[in-house]
Design an enzyme around this catalytic site. Structure first.
Site, PDB file in Angstrom:
ATOM      1  N   HIS A 108      -3.222 -33.163  45.699  1.00  0.00           N
ATOM      2  CA  HIS A 108      -3.330 -32.108  46.234  1.00  0.00           C
ATOM      3  C   HIS A 108      -2.309 -31.579  47.111  1.00  0.00           C
ATOM      4  O   HIS A 108      -1.699 -32.421  47.566  1.00  0.00           O
ATOM      5  CB  HIS A 108      -4.748 -31.936  47.307  1.00  0.00           C
ATOM      6  CG  HIS A 108      -5.924 -32.612  46.571  1.00  0.00           C
ATOM      7  ND1 HIS A 108      -6.234 -33.707  46.579  1.00  0.00           N
ATOM      8  CD2 HIS A 108      -6.994 -31.844  46.203  1.00  0.00           C
ATOM      9  CE1 HIS A 108      -7.440 -33.856  46.127  1.00  0.00           C
ATOM     10  NE2 HIS A 108      -7.976 -32.815  45.642  1.00  0.00           N
ATOM     11  N   ASP A 111      -2.333 -33.064  50.622  1.00  0.00           N
ATOM     12  CA  ASP A 111      -2.073 -34.214  50.779  1.00  0.00           C
ATOM     13  C   ASP A 111      -0.642 -34.561  50.885  1.00  0.00           C
ATOM     14  O   ASP A 111      -0.278 -35.543  51.817  1.00  0.00           O
ATOM     15  CB  ASP A 111      -2.471 -35.184  49.244  1.00  0.00           C
ATOM     16  CG  ASP A 111      -3.932 -34.876  48.921  1.00  0.00           C
ATOM     17  OD1 ASP A 111      -4.557 -34.475  49.784  1.00  0.00           O
ATOM     18  OD2 ASP A 111      -3.963 -35.198  47.717  1.00  0.00           O
ATOM     19  N   GLU A 239     -12.957 -29.955  36.790  1.00  0.00           N
ATOM     20  CA  GLU A 239     -13.382 -31.354  37.135  1.00  0.00           C
ATOM     21  C   GLU A 239     -14.939 -31.041  37.492  1.00  0.00           C
ATOM     22  O   GLU A 239     -15.165 -30.378  38.353  1.00  0.00           O
ATOM     23  CB  GLU A 239     -12.752 -32.121  38.255  1.00  0.00           C
ATOM     24  CG  GLU A 239     -13.564 -33.438  38.737  1.00  0.00           C
ATOM     25  CD  GLU A 239     -12.271 -34.063  39.615  1.00  0.00           C
ATOM     26  OE1 GLU A 239     -11.339 -33.975  39.529  1.00  0.00           O
ATOM     27  OE2 GLU A 239     -13.233 -34.743  40.481  1.00  0.00           O
ATOM     28  N   GLU A 275     -15.281 -37.292  36.007  1.00  0.00           N
ATOM     29  CA  GLU A 275     -15.438 -38.247  36.894  1.00  0.00           C
ATOM     30  C   GLU A 275     -16.721 -39.086  36.691  1.00  0.00           C
ATOM     31  O   GLU A 275     -17.820 -38.320  36.673  1.00  0.00           O
ATOM     32  CB  GLU A 275     -15.386 -37.792  38.116  1.00  0.00           C
ATOM     33  CG  GLU A 275     -15.393 -38.832  39.089  1.00  0.00           C
ATOM     34  CD  GLU A 275     -15.183 -38.288  40.707  1.00  0.00           C
ATOM     35  OE1 GLU A 275     -14.211 -37.429  40.947  1.00  0.00           O
ATOM     36  OE2 GLU A 275     -15.948 -38.680  41.518  1.00  0.00           O
ATOM     37  N   HIS A 278     -19.347 -38.229  39.494  1.00  0.00           N
ATOM     38  CA  HIS A 278     -19.920 -36.915  39.233  1.00  0.00           C
ATOM     39  C   HIS A 278     -20.695 -36.762  38.276  1.00  0.00           C
ATOM     40  O   HIS A 278     -21.910 -36.097  38.067  1.00  0.00           O
ATOM     41  CB  HIS A 278     -18.768 -35.959  39.286  1.00  0.00           C
ATOM     42  CG  HIS A 278     -17.774 -35.712  40.198  1.00  0.00           C
ATOM     43  ND1 HIS A 278     -16.492 -35.035  40.249  1.00  0.00           N
ATOM     44  CD2 HIS A 278     -17.463 -36.500  41.421  1.00  0.00           C
ATOM     45  CE1 HIS A 278     -15.971 -35.023  41.476  1.00  0.00           C
ATOM     46  NE2 HIS A 278     -16.719 -36.042  42.200  1.00  0.00           N
ATOM     47  N   ASP A 303     -11.305 -39.184  35.925  1.00  0.00           N
ATOM     48  CA  ASP A 303     -11.270 -39.566  37.188  1.00  0.00           C
ATOM     49  C   ASP A 303     -12.033 -40.940  37.296  1.00  0.00           C
ATOM     50  O   ASP A 303     -13.200 -40.981  36.983  1.00  0.00           O
ATOM     51  CB  ASP A 303     -11.964 -38.631  38.218  1.00  0.00           C
ATOM     52  CG  ASP A 303     -10.565 -37.926  38.935  1.00  0.00           C
ATOM     53  OD1 ASP A 303      -9.411 -37.835  38.448  1.00  0.00           O
ATOM     54  OD2 ASP A 303     -10.934 -37.110  39.854  1.00  0.00           O
ATOM     55  N   ASP A 314     -21.066 -39.101  46.634  1.00  0.00           N
ATOM     56  CA  ASP A 314     -20.151 -39.392  45.875  1.00  0.00           C
ATOM     57  C   ASP A 314     -19.101 -40.571  46.541  1.00  0.00           C
ATOM     58  O   ASP A 314     -18.288 -40.365  47.280  1.00  0.00           O
ATOM     59  CB  ASP A 314     -19.329 -38.092  45.876  1.00  0.00           C
ATOM     60  CG  ASP A 314     -18.119 -37.942  45.023  1.00  0.00           C
ATOM     61  OD1 ASP A 314     -18.103 -38.941  44.061  1.00  0.00           O
ATOM     62  OD2 ASP A 314     -17.366 -37.000  44.874  1.00  0.00           O
ATOM     63  N   ASP A 316     -17.190 -42.766  45.291  1.00  0.00           N
ATOM     64  CA  ASP A 316     -15.776 -43.284  44.579  1.00  0.00           C
ATOM     65  C   ASP A 316     -15.471 -44.455  44.857  1.00  0.00           C
ATOM     66  O   ASP A 316     -14.156 -44.625  45.445  1.00  0.00           O
ATOM     67  CB  ASP A 316     -14.795 -42.121  45.486  1.00  0.00           C
ATOM     68  CG  ASP A 316     -15.125 -40.577  45.031  1.00  0.00           C
ATOM     69  OD1 ASP A 316     -15.965 -40.307  44.157  1.00  0.00           O
ATOM     70  OD2 ASP A 316     -14.349 -39.748  45.755  1.00  0.00           O
ATOM     71  N   ASP A 346      -9.439 -41.877  41.173  1.00  0.00           N
ATOM     72  CA  ASP A 346      -9.919 -41.020  42.327  1.00  0.00           C
ATOM     73  C   ASP A 346     -11.094 -42.061  42.946  1.00  0.00           C
ATOM     74  O   ASP A 346     -12.349 -41.773  43.043  1.00  0.00           O
ATOM     75  CB  ASP A 346     -10.585 -39.698  41.536  1.00  0.00           C
ATOM     76  CG  ASP A 346     -11.275 -38.945  43.107  1.00  0.00           C
ATOM     77  OD1 ASP A 346     -10.852 -39.094  44.084  1.00  0.00           O
ATOM     78  OD2 ASP A 346     -12.083 -37.969  42.679  1.00  0.00           O
TER      79      ASP A 346
HETATM   80 MN    MN Z   1     -16.091 -38.273  43.299  1.00  0.00          MN
END
Ligand code: MN
Length: 444
Positions: A108, A111, A239, A275, A278, A303, A314, A316, A346
């Site tokens: 991003h 970031d 996404e 993802e 998700h 992702d 989430d 991850d 991700d």
């Molecule tokens: Mn996520």
């Protein structure tokens, strides 16, 4: 890392380049399955998997959560000037990309470069870091899979970015996406992603959903046109995610996004970045959302992570579920690959994984799980009758009246007459356990 670097010392001196050593190695810091040059079908593993490292989780996220502070310290965080911090972080990031052997990374805007106190200052910060990143890409050969803009962290976006009821906020979102598109083009990014964390609502009672969705469509058409104008030839990706941080997010799941893109005239330029976490938050499986996207010709990128089935967050996690990866790679192989998309991690290490080496271990785990999934998926497709079994279930549509139904030349009266003429159909087993057995038999 000395070419344009601000320091000559390594950030991870205790860990060298991670190499393939095969399934029998005792080393933690080695690949057991990911052998980038190994041919699988007609492509190398590297070209099948197109791994990317996510800047946000790996170099920005210290493990803080709503209940407690971060548990990890990054060496660049000792520089209190945000631009110094960003420069050292960039250097550390490229050291990591090179040592883990990932061909791509993703970021991003915020970031890699800090937000300034004006639109102009934010752009200047981003441009300065992008110029350095371009040099690092040149010296290391690491490429940008995709860029994106963070339109969710700043308080101005609390009611949405492109869907905000205040037009002035939409303008700021536009300024940020414009700059992020320019950064992506400058770095040769192969895709550009939109993840609408705040594009949705906290309550429908104060929300004009129809107007907000049309604003989002308008915003995306403008972004598409600007990107094309400055030379972006890659794929735009949305996404899907159903909720978190918004109560309801407009990009709910693959099927919802496909409908939205078609409705808004965006289907030719946009695909989906699916993802795992998700998909399961939306009440689906990973394979379901991948298949829905692939069936629409819109599976653009992945992702690669893993949610936790016991909670609705989430999380991850790094992907370690081999079954999930086998199913995913079977879908990817059947659509002929992911390029120009890829598999972006991700994913974040658990808050309790507080050692610097844990980030290497987690990526080795994720890369090996997908590499093994790829090998098994390729073997099933090439050497088993799995696809044939599936196709055979539909063989009654391959000729005669079934084919006539598929091509639209039968009427409801025809169906009634055929039912009457042919009588009660013979029972046909779905054989789900046989399919499951077949996949298990290929996990060797
Ligand atoms: Mn996520």
């Amino acid at each position: 890392m000395t070419s344009k670097g601000v320091t000559t010392s390594e950030f991870f001196p205790e860990i060298g380049k991670i190499n393939y050593e095969g399934p029998d190695t005792d080393h933690v810091f080695a690949f057991r399955y990911y052998d980038e040059h190994r041919m699988v079908g007609n492509k190398t593993m590297k070209d099948h998997l197109r791994f990317a490292i996510a800047y946000w989780h790996s170099f920005c996220n210290t493990g803080s959560d709503p209940f407690g502070a971060g548990t990890r310290e990054f060496p660049w965080d000792k520089y209190s000037d945000p631009m110094d911090n960003a420069k050292y972080k960039l250097e550390g990031a490229f050291e990591f990309f090179t040592k883990i052997g990932a061909p791509y990374y993703c970021f991003h805007d915020r970031d890699i470069a800090p937000e300034g106190n004006s639109v102009a200052q934010s752009e200047k910060n981003l441009q300065e870091i992008v110029a350095m990143a371009k040099e690092y890409q040149k010296t290391t050969g690491v490429k940008l899979l995709w860029g994106t803009a963070n339109l969710f962290s700043h308080p101005r976006y609390m009611n949405g970015a492109s869907t905000n009821p205040d037009f002035q906020v939409v303008c700021h979102a536009g300024a940020q996406v414009k700059a992020a598109l320019e950064a992506t083009v400058e770095l040769g990014g192969e895709n550009y992603v939109f993840w609408g964390g705040r594009e949705g609502y906290a309550s429908l009672i104060n929300t004009n959903m129809k107007r907000e969705l049309n604003h989002m469509g308008q915003f995306l058409r403008m972004a598409r046109d600007y990107g094309r104008k400055i030379g972006f030839k890659g794929v735009y990706l949305i996404e899907p995610k159903p909720a978190e941080p918004s109560k309801h997010q407009y990009d709910f799941d693959s099927a919802t996004v496909i409908g939205f893109l078609r409705d808004q005239g965006l289907a030719d330029d946009f695909k989906l970045n699916v993802e795992q976490n998700h998909a399961i938050l939306a009440g689906h499986t990973f394979a379901h959302d991948l298949q829905a996207a692939a069936d629409a010709g819109m599976l653009g990128s992945i992702d690669a992570n893993m949610g936790d089935v016991q909670n609705g967050w989430d999380t991850d996690y790094f992907p370690s579920d081999l079954y999930d990866c086998i199913h995913a790679m079977m879908i990817v192989l059947q659509q002929g690959g992911l390029a120009p998309g890829g598999l972006n991690f991700d994913a974040k290490v658990r808050r309790t994984s507080s050692d610097a080496e844990d980030m290497f271990i987690a990526h080795i785990l994720g890369m090996d799980t997908f590499a093994r999934g790829l090998l098994i998926a390729q073997n099933i497709i090439e050497n088993s009758n799995f696809l044939q079994m599936k196709e055979n279930r539909y063989s009654s549509f391959d000729s005669g009246e079934g084919a006539a139904f598929e091509n639209g030349s039968l009427t409801m009266e025809d169906l009634k007459n055929l039912a009457e003429k042919n009588g009660e159909p013979k029972k046909t087993s779905g054989k789900i356990e046989l399919y499951e057995m077949l996949i298990n038999n290929y996990i060797r």
